[in-house]
Design a protein around this motif. Structure first.
Motif, PDB file in Angstrom:
ATOM      1  N   PHE A 127      27.128   0.149  -6.588  1.00  0.00           N
ATOM      2  CA  PHE A 127      28.803   0.332  -6.353  1.00  0.00           C
ATOM      3  C   PHE A 127      29.193   1.240  -7.605  1.00  0.00           C
ATOM      4  O   PHE A 127      28.559   1.114  -8.448  1.00  0.00           O
TER       5      PHE A 127
ATOM      6  N   ARG B 215      28.921  -3.695 -10.698  1.00  0.00           N
ATOM      7  CA  ARG B 215      28.948  -5.126 -10.032  1.00  0.00           C
ATOM      8  C   ARG B 215      27.599  -5.751 -10.438  1.00  0.00           C
ATOM      9  O   ARG B 215      27.095  -6.587  -9.739  1.00  0.00           O
TER      10      ARG B 215
ATOM     11  N   PHE C  96      25.841  -8.999 -12.178  1.00  0.00           N
ATOM     12  CA  PHE C  96      26.033 -10.379 -12.371  1.00  0.00           C
ATOM     13  C   PHE C  96      26.139 -10.728 -13.845  1.00  0.00           C
ATOM     14  O   PHE C  96      25.378 -10.670 -14.727  1.00  0.00           O
ATOM     15  N   PRO C  97      27.575 -11.198 -14.165  1.00  0.00           N
ATOM     16  CA  PRO C  97      27.785 -11.331 -15.628  1.00  0.00           C
ATOM     17  C   PRO C  97      26.922 -12.420 -16.295  1.00  0.00           C
ATOM     18  O   PRO C  97      26.764 -12.647 -17.438  1.00  0.00           O
ATOM     19  N   HIS C  98      26.573 -13.536 -15.395  1.00  0.00           N
ATOM     20  CA  HIS C  98      26.010 -14.693 -16.126  1.00  0.00           C
ATOM     21  C   HIS C  98      24.346 -14.478 -16.186  1.00  0.00           C
ATOM     22  O   HIS C  98      23.781 -15.348 -16.519  1.00  0.00           O
TER      23      HIS C  98
ATOM     24  N   TYR D 135      16.879 -10.132  -9.343  1.00  0.00           N
ATOM     25  CA  TYR D 135      17.533 -10.941  -8.416  1.00  0.00           C
ATOM     26  C   TYR D 135      17.173 -10.764  -7.096  1.00  0.00           C
ATOM     27  O   TYR D 135      16.839 -11.577  -6.061  1.00  0.00           O
TER      28      TYR D 135
ATOM     29  N   ARG E 281      23.080  -9.299 -21.700  1.00  0.00           N
ATOM     30  CA  ARG E 281      23.807  -9.645 -20.611  1.00  0.00           C
ATOM     31  C   ARG E 281      24.666  -8.457 -20.151  1.00  0.00           C
ATOM     32  O   ARG E 281      24.951  -7.646 -21.222  1.00  0.00           O
TER      33      ARG E 281
ATOM     34  N   GLY F 189      27.749  -8.044 -20.263  1.00  0.00           N
ATOM     35  CA  GLY F 189      28.863  -8.033 -21.240  1.00  0.00           C
ATOM     36  C   GLY F 189      28.430  -7.053 -22.425  1.00  0.00           C
ATOM     37  O   GLY F 189      29.400  -6.323 -23.183  1.00  0.00           O
TER      38      GLY F 189
ATOM     39  N   ARG G 180      33.663  -9.303  -4.941  1.00  0.00           N
ATOM     40  CA  ARG G 180      32.699  -8.291  -4.812  1.00  0.00           C
ATOM     41  C   ARG G 180      31.354  -8.375  -5.505  1.00  0.00           C
ATOM     42  O   ARG G 180      30.115  -7.877  -4.902  1.00  0.00           O
ATOM     43  N   LEU G 181      31.182  -9.295  -6.321  1.00  0.00           N
ATOM     44  CA  LEU G 181      30.044  -9.724  -6.849  1.00  0.00           C
ATOM     45  C   LEU G 181      29.149 -10.389  -5.672  1.00  0.00           C
ATOM     46  O   LEU G 181      27.934 -10.176  -5.606  1.00  0.00           O
TER      47      LEU G 181
ATOM     48  N   ALA H 158      27.712  -7.737  -3.469  1.00  0.00           N
ATOM     49  CA  ALA H 158      26.408  -7.143  -4.154  1.00  0.00           C
ATOM     50  C   ALA H 158      25.491  -8.179  -3.928  1.00  0.00           C
ATOM     51  O   ALA H 158      24.301  -7.783  -3.436  1.00  0.00           O
ATOM     52  N   ALA H 159      25.520  -9.588  -4.061  1.00  0.00           N
ATOM     53  CA  ALA H 159      24.379 -10.562  -3.922  1.00  0.00           C
ATOM     54  C   ALA H 159      23.926 -10.155  -2.390  1.00  0.00           C
ATOM     55  O   ALA H 159      22.640 -10.366  -2.216  1.00  0.00           O
TER      56      ALA H 159
ATOM     57  N   THR I  64      23.963 -16.869  -1.951  1.00  0.00           N
ATOM     58  CA  THR I  64      24.895 -16.314  -2.398  1.00  0.00           C
ATOM     59  C   THR I  64      25.957 -17.227  -3.198  1.00  0.00           C
ATOM     60  O   THR I  64      26.045 -17.302  -4.465  1.00  0.00           O
TER      61      THR I  64
ATOM     62  N   THR J 258      23.632 -19.117  -6.307  1.00  0.00           N
ATOM     63  CA  THR J 258      23.249 -18.332  -7.281  1.00  0.00           C
ATOM     64  C   THR J 258      24.426 -17.642  -7.808  1.00  0.00           C
ATOM     65  O   THR J 258      24.353 -16.972  -9.030  1.00  0.00           O
ATOM     66  N   VAL J 259      25.544 -17.444  -7.191  1.00  0.00           N
ATOM     67  CA  VAL J 259      26.702 -16.382  -7.690  1.00  0.00           C
ATOM     68  C   VAL J 259      27.983 -17.053  -7.831  1.00  0.00           C
ATOM     69  O   VAL J 259      28.338 -17.483  -8.900  1.00  0.00           O
TER      70      VAL J 259
ATOM     71  N   PRO K  12      27.666 -20.610 -10.173  1.00  0.00           N
ATOM     72  CA  PRO K  12      27.653 -20.322 -11.610  1.00  0.00           C
ATOM     73  C   PRO K  12      28.997 -19.716 -12.211  1.00  0.00           C
ATOM     74  O   PRO K  12      29.303 -19.963 -13.148  1.00  0.00           O
ATOM     75  N   LEU K  13      29.476 -18.849 -11.411  1.00  0.00           N
ATOM     76  CA  LEU K  13      30.705 -18.301 -11.992  1.00  0.00           C
ATOM     77  C   LEU K  13      31.779 -19.139 -11.966  1.00  0.00           C
ATOM     78  O   LEU K  13      32.866 -19.146 -12.605  1.00  0.00           O
TER      79      LEU K  13
ATOM     80  N   ARG L 104      28.660 -17.773 -21.514  1.00  0.00           N
ATOM     81  CA  ARG L 104      27.745 -17.133 -20.611  1.00  0.00           C
ATOM     82  C   ARG L 104      28.270 -15.850 -19.704  1.00  0.00           C
ATOM     83  O   ARG L 104      27.725 -15.014 -19.589  1.00  0.00           O
ATOM     84  N   LEU L 105      29.378 -16.381 -19.016  1.00  0.00           N
ATOM     85  CA  LEU L 105      30.012 -15.490 -18.182  1.00  0.00           C
ATOM     86  C   LEU L 105      30.448 -14.079 -18.811  1.00  0.00           C
ATOM     87  O   LEU L 105      30.483 -12.845 -18.073  1.00  0.00           O
ATOM     88  N   HIS L 106      30.514 -14.198 -20.355  1.00  0.00           N
ATOM     89  CA  HIS L 106      31.218 -13.041 -21.010  1.00  0.00           C
ATOM     90  C   HIS L 106      30.053 -12.198 -21.668  1.00  0.00           C
ATOM     91  O   HIS L 106      30.557 -11.368 -22.496  1.00  0.00           O
ATOM     92  N   GLY L 107      29.088 -12.650 -21.215  1.00  0.00           N
ATOM     93  CA  GLY L 107      27.772 -11.532 -21.674  1.00  0.00           C
ATOM     94  C   GLY L 107      27.389 -11.946 -23.153  1.00  0.00           C
ATOM     95  O   GLY L 107      26.848 -10.995 -24.005  1.00  0.00           O
ATOM     96  N   GLU L 108      27.593 -13.167 -23.705  1.00  0.00           N
ATOM     97  CA  GLU L 108      27.215 -13.635 -24.885  1.00  0.00           C
ATOM     98  C   GLU L 108      25.694 -13.790 -25.098  1.00  0.00           C
ATOM     99  O   GLU L 108      25.128 -14.358 -23.840  1.00  0.00           O
TER     100      GLU L 108
END
Lengths: 220, 231
Positions: A81, A85, A87-89, A98, A128, A130, B122-123, B126-127, B137, B140-141, B144-145, B227-231
């Motif tokens: 895309f 896109r 997956f951020p997690h 995946y 990740r 991010g 859109r994620l 993608a899945a 989907t 796993t997506v 968690p989000l 986790r979601l913001h990439g740490e």
């Protein structure tokens, strides 16, 4: 070989295209709003055409006459895309894995390593999304699509969100995909310079219709 | 500092058990209904939405009374469950868990629904292109989000269940050792001469539990968001 012959109405805009794509990279070329992304989404199975037929290597993916509509998760078409896109997690490595998890493919170290090397993403695997730059994210997204062993790769303006320098950094990878990995591609772009480098064939779209269909010479 | 009697400690433990069971049992239903309300269009959606929110706007005593006349020992559904499965809710702690779960349900559903609505769909597309069917989907997506919202919903539900009074006392009464929660015990103590000191101690316990739950859920929510913001 991909054969597309579809109609789709979106409000007062109609996309109505017919084209065939063989090996190499077929570029859907045209201004924004020409319907390029809609066509790609129909090939991926994310948008259902109103009428028509889509077939890949003799396998019917969509046919309004026989009411065939293979869901996207069974089409085995990779999709990169415009905005990655990822997956951020999930880490880059898990993003790459995946598709293999979802389709139940066995672990294939050799292929994994080959694609990671091809895209130069070995150093990014434990990060990740991010923590990745735009160009890095886009390379991981390409790897993620490739690792599902797709029969066809769709790339929707994969460089549009990047600056000129990053574009120059990623374009060679696409050329290697086309020439070394020999994955058939549908590549969406409105950038003439990019198209000249990547295209085997060009399908020019305007107002939802194919206006020209031929070689790279169509782009000037 | 705290010298609660056995009966008060029983009320504290019972409250915790009721709140935990109410939250845990309602969670899968809460997620399913939040997902349906956020994503699906179906006949009667407005009705389901209203029904879920009803305990938020009805007087709790009314909700308790409605439970009594449906799930009570002599009520149609209650009698059927008792005669055929030996399940009795009235005047049992399980009945208290049901009334607490129902009172807490709208808060849980709202929090989860908002977080599902905020997910970038859109994620999920993608899945699907990576071979994930609808359920994969989701697990796993989408889930968690939505996790920060799920945690917030559980926290709100737990707090609401812990503090529930009106519906519970109407449905299952105030029986020490079976249905007497912290709130009911405090209420009882304020009704007897000299009960104020014990009541105050229970108030302290209630504050500690609620604050503890709040801090714990904040910590989980921060971790999930990080986790979601990439740490």
């Amino acid at each position: 070989m991909l054969a597309v012959e579809v109609d789709k109405s979106l409000g007062d805009f109609t996309v109505s295209v017919t084209f065939v794509s063989e090996a190499g990279a077929t570029v859907l070329f045209g201004r924004s709003g020409a319907g390029k992304t809609t066509v790609v989404n129909m090939i991926a199975g994310l948008i259902e055409p109103d009428r028509g037929r889509i077939a890949l290597d003799g396998d019917t993916l969509f046919d309004s006459k026989t009411r065939t509509d293979v869901p996207p998760w069974r089409r085995r078409i990779g999709y990169v895309f415009q905005e990655g896109r990822l997956f951020p997690h999930l880490s880059a490595r898990h993003n790459l894995d995946y598709g293999r998890w979802m389709s139940g493919l066995a672990r294939d170290e050799a292929t994994f390593k080959r694609i990671v090397d091809l895209l130069d993403i070995g150093a990014l695997l434990d990060r990740r999304p991010g923590k990745l730059s735009g160009g890095e994210r886009q390379r991981v997204a390409v790897g993620r699509a490739l690792l599902t062993k797709p029969r066809l790769l769709l790339l929707d303006e994969p460089l549009a969100s990047l600056d000129a320098e990053r574009k120059g950094e990623i374009l060679p990878y696409f050329e290697r995909l086309r020439d070394e990995a020999r994955v058939p591609m549908i590549y969406v772009s409105h950038d003439a310079a990019e198209v000249k480098r990547i295209a085997t064939r060009v399908v020019r779209l305007e107002g939802g219709r194919v206006v020209e269909n031929g070689g790279v010479e169509l782009v000037s | 500092m705290l010298d609660l009697t056995a009966q008060e400690w029983t009320a504290v433990l019972l409250s915790l058990r009721i709140a935990v069971v109410a939250t845990a049992v309602s969670l899968p239903f809460g997620i399913a209904i939040a997902f349906a309300l956020a994503r699906k269009n179906f006949w009667g959606k407005a009705f389901v939405d209203a029904l879920v929110h009803l305990p938020l706007v009805l007087p709790p005593v009314v909700t308790g009374y409605l439970l009594l006349i449906t799930l009570g020992r002599k009520a149609p559904v209650g009698a059927f469950l008792a005669d055929h499965f030996g399940i009795v809710f009235s005047f049992r702690w399980t009945g208290a868990a049901i009334s607490c779960g129902i009172m807490a349900f709208p808060l849980m559903v709202r929090a989860i629904r908002l977080s599902i609505e905020a997910i970038d769909r859109r994620l999920e597309q993608a899945a699907k292109t990576l071979g994930a069917n609808r359920s994969w989907t989701f697990f796993t997506v989408t889930l968690p989000l939505a996790l920060p919202g799920v945690i917030a919903g559980m926290m709100l539900a737990f707090a609401r269940a812990l503090g529930e009074f009106g519906a519970t006392i109407t449905f299952v009464s105030n029986i020490p050792g079976e249905t007497q929660t912290i709130s009911a015990a405090i209420y009882t103590l304020t009704q007897v001469p000299g009960g104020d000191r014990l009541a105050l101690q229970l108030v302290v316990v209630a504050v500690i539990i609620s604050l503890g739950a709040l801090i714990l859920s904040e910590w989980f929510a921060r971790r999930a968001a990080a986790r979601l913001h990439g740490e």
